[in-house]
Design an enzyme around this catalytic site. Structure first.
Site, mmCIF file in Angstrom:
data_model
loop_
_atom_site.group_PDB
_atom_site.id
_atom_site.type_symbol
_atom_site.label_atom_id
_atom_site.label_comp_id
_atom_site.label_asym_id
_atom_site.label_seq_id
_atom_site.Cartn_x
_atom_site.Cartn_y
_atom_site.Cartn_z
ATOM 1 N N HIS A 31 35.017 -25.421 4.762
ATOM 2 C CA HIS A 31 35.936 -25.869 5.807
ATOM 3 C C HIS A 31 36.004 -27.393 5.905
ATOM 4 O O HIS A 31 35.034 -28.046 6.262
ATOM 5 C CB HIS A 31 35.524 -25.261 7.150
ATOM 6 C CG HIS A 31 35.594 -23.761 7.165
ATOM 7 N ND1 HIS A 31 34.504 -22.973 6.898
ATOM 8 C CD2 HIS A 31 36.630 -22.925 7.389
ATOM 9 C CE1 HIS A 31 34.861 -21.702 6.974
ATOM 10 N NE2 HIS A 31 36.138 -21.642 7.264
ATOM 11 N N HIS A 38 40.716 -18.404 1.577
ATOM 12 C CA HIS A 38 39.554 -17.556 1.379
ATOM 13 C C HIS A 38 39.629 -16.325 2.271
ATOM 14 O O HIS A 38 40.454 -16.230 3.175
ATOM 15 C CB HIS A 38 38.257 -18.336 1.633
ATOM 16 C CG HIS A 38 38.134 -18.910 3.004
ATOM 17 N ND1 HIS A 38 38.787 -20.057 3.395
ATOM 18 C CD2 HIS A 38 37.443 -18.506 4.099
ATOM 19 C CE1 HIS A 38 38.501 -20.335 4.654
ATOM 20 N NE2 HIS A 38 37.688 -19.401 5.110
ATOM 21 N N CYS A 73 34.248 -12.980 14.409
ATOM 22 C CA CYS A 73 34.907 -13.367 13.159
ATOM 23 C C CYS A 73 33.835 -13.566 12.100
ATOM 24 O O CYS A 73 32.659 -13.754 12.419
ATOM 25 C CB CYS A 73 35.690 -14.667 13.324
ATOM 26 S SG CYS A 73 37.117 -14.566 14.409
ATOM 27 N N HIS A 75 33.009 -13.806 7.436
ATOM 28 C CA HIS A 75 33.426 -13.777 6.036
ATOM 29 C C HIS A 75 32.587 -12.745 5.293
ATOM 30 O O HIS A 75 31.350 -12.820 5.330
ATOM 31 C CB HIS A 75 33.211 -15.147 5.385
ATOM 32 C CG HIS A 75 33.879 -16.269 6.101
ATOM 33 N ND1 HIS A 75 33.309 -16.910 7.187
ATOM 34 C CD2 HIS A 75 35.086 -16.866 5.904
ATOM 35 C CE1 HIS A 75 34.126 -17.853 7.615
ATOM 36 N NE2 HIS A 75 35.208 -17.854 6.847
ATOM 37 N N GLU A 93 25.808 -11.826 15.879
ATOM 38 C CA GLU A 93 26.399 -12.716 16.874
ATOM 39 C C GLU A 93 26.237 -12.217 18.307
ATOM 40 O O GLU A 93 26.088 -13.013 19.238
ATOM 41 C CB GLU A 93 27.889 -12.909 16.586
ATOM 42 C CG GLU A 93 28.178 -13.655 15.299
ATOM 43 C CD GLU A 93 29.643 -14.031 15.168
ATOM 44 O OE1 GLU A 93 30.389 -13.907 16.161
ATOM 45 O OE2 GLU A 93 30.035 -14.458 14.058
ATOM 46 N N TYR A 110 46.641 -16.489 8.028
ATOM 47 C CA TYR A 110 47.060 -17.614 8.867
ATOM 48 C C TYR A 110 46.490 -18.923 8.332
ATOM 49 O O TYR A 110 45.555 -18.958 7.527
ATOM 50 C CB TYR A 110 46.588 -17.409 10.319
ATOM 51 C CG TYR A 110 45.121 -17.716 10.511
ATOM 52 C CD1 TYR A 110 44.704 -18.948 11.017
ATOM 53 C CD2 TYR A 110 44.145 -16.799 10.143
ATOM 54 C CE1 TYR A 110 43.363 -19.244 11.156
ATOM 55 C CE2 TYR A 110 42.804 -17.083 10.278
ATOM 56 C CZ TYR A 110 42.418 -18.306 10.791
ATOM 57 O OH TYR A 110 41.081 -18.603 10.907
ATOM 58 N N GLU A 120 41.720 -24.321 8.843
ATOM 59 C CA GLU A 120 41.418 -22.936 8.507
ATOM 60 C C GLU A 120 42.548 -22.430 7.619
ATOM 61 O O GLU A 120 43.725 -22.763 7.833
ATOM 62 C CB GLU A 120 41.313 -22.071 9.761
ATOM 63 C CG GLU A 120 39.949 -22.121 10.446
ATOM 64 C CD GLU A 120 38.863 -21.367 9.693
ATOM 65 O OE1 GLU A 120 39.063 -21.058 8.489
ATOM 66 O OE2 GLU A 120 37.809 -21.108 10.293
ATOM 67 N N GLU A 122 43.025 -18.704 5.830
ATOM 68 C CA GLU A 122 42.352 -17.441 5.588
ATOM 69 C C GLU A 122 43.298 -16.256 5.409
ATOM 70 O O GLU A 122 44.320 -16.147 6.079
ATOM 71 C CB GLU A 122 41.413 -17.117 6.760
ATOM 72 C CG GLU A 122 40.257 -18.100 6.904
ATOM 73 C CD GLU A 122 39.310 -17.738 8.021
ATOM 74 O OE1 GLU A 122 38.149 -18.175 7.957
ATOM 75 O OE2 GLU A 122 39.719 -17.034 8.957
ATOM 76 N N TRP A 169 44.129 -18.362 15.631
ATOM 77 C CA TRP A 169 44.227 -17.062 14.962
ATOM 78 C C TRP A 169 44.283 -15.923 15.987
ATOM 79 O O TRP A 169 45.008 -14.957 15.801
ATOM 80 C CB TRP A 169 43.083 -16.858 13.976
ATOM 81 C CG TRP A 169 41.709 -16.881 14.574
ATOM 82 C CD1 TRP A 169 41.014 -15.824 15.104
ATOM 83 C CD2 TRP A 169 40.855 -18.021 14.694
ATOM 84 N NE1 TRP A 169 39.782 -16.231 15.552
ATOM 85 C CE2 TRP A 169 39.652 -17.573 15.310
ATOM 86 C CE3 TRP A 169 40.969 -19.363 14.336
ATOM 87 C CZ2 TRP A 169 38.583 -18.435 15.582
ATOM 88 C CZ3 TRP A 169 39.909 -20.220 14.608
ATOM 89 C CH2 TRP A 169 38.741 -19.761 15.217
#
Length: 207
Positions: A31, A38, A73, A75, A93, A110, A120, A122, A169
């Site tokens: 980032h 990604h 959120c 990855h 989290e 987005y 961002e 993604e 997002w």
């Protein structure tokens, strides 16, 4: 692009123009002002009454620190299917174990840029997670500043009134989720075949 993966490093999946998998890069280096496309995911957690678990991002996060957003959120790793990544991040989290994780927006994608230029970029399928019994939420301060349950309709109304009250997002996703119907528990589940190629590769390896 990284070709040899270090087991001690967290990687993200890099995507090409057709949202195919083209390689991997360390998450810590992705980032910046020229963030490559990604693979990511977003998750919205609901209880059996349709209440939504909204979170505030930790204030030291690289992107959109302290901003209100969806439940979770993250990855997926190079060999991780997204539902497994969702479950992992919900636990890491929020200390939440979902009873069901389902795909609702398979083709969401987005771009967004912060005032400091951090970007961002993604391919970001969206999932609904449901819990039978509302759990005690334990926000991880490294990731989440706070979390509260609220009626989904109230959250949607607040976002529609002012999109800047949530992450960029999340604002875009709420618009698309609203089109699925007012009751989040009855949203149709999308087929995995609609996922971008980058997300489907680990699925193919399992068959």
């Amino acid at each position: 692009m990284t070709s040899t993966l270090d087991p001690d490093v967290e990687y993200v999946v890099l995507c090409g123009s057709r949202h195919e998998r083209i390689g991997y890069a360390p998450k810590a280096e992705v980032h910046h002002s020229s963030t490559p496309l990604h693979l990511a995911f977003s998750c919205y957690v609901f209880d059996q009454q349709g209440n939504f678990l909204v979170t505030w991002r930790a204030k030291h996060k690289r992107t959109w620190p302290g901003v209100r957003t969806n439940s979770c959120c993250g990855h997926p790793g190079p060999d991780e299917v997204i539902p497994d990544a969702v479950a992992r991040r919900l636990t890491d989290e929020l200390g939440v174990v979902a009873d069901r994780i389902e795909l609702v927006l398979p083709e969401f994608r987005y771009e967004a840029t912060m005032p400091d230029g951090t970007r961002e970029n993604e391919v970001c399928p969206v999932y609904r997670a449901t819990v039978t019994t509302r759990p005690d939420v334990a926000p991880n301060p490294d990731e989440v500043d706070d979390a509260v349950w609220m009626p989904w309709a109230d959250f949607v109304a607040e976002v529609e009134a002012d999109r800047t009250t949530v992450s960029p997002w999340c604002a875009l996703q709420v618009e698309q989720l609203r089109a699925l119907g007012p009751d989040p528990l009855t949203w149709p589940v999308a087929e995995d075949e609609r996922l971008p190629d980058a997300a489907r590769e680990p699925l193919a390896k399992r068959h």
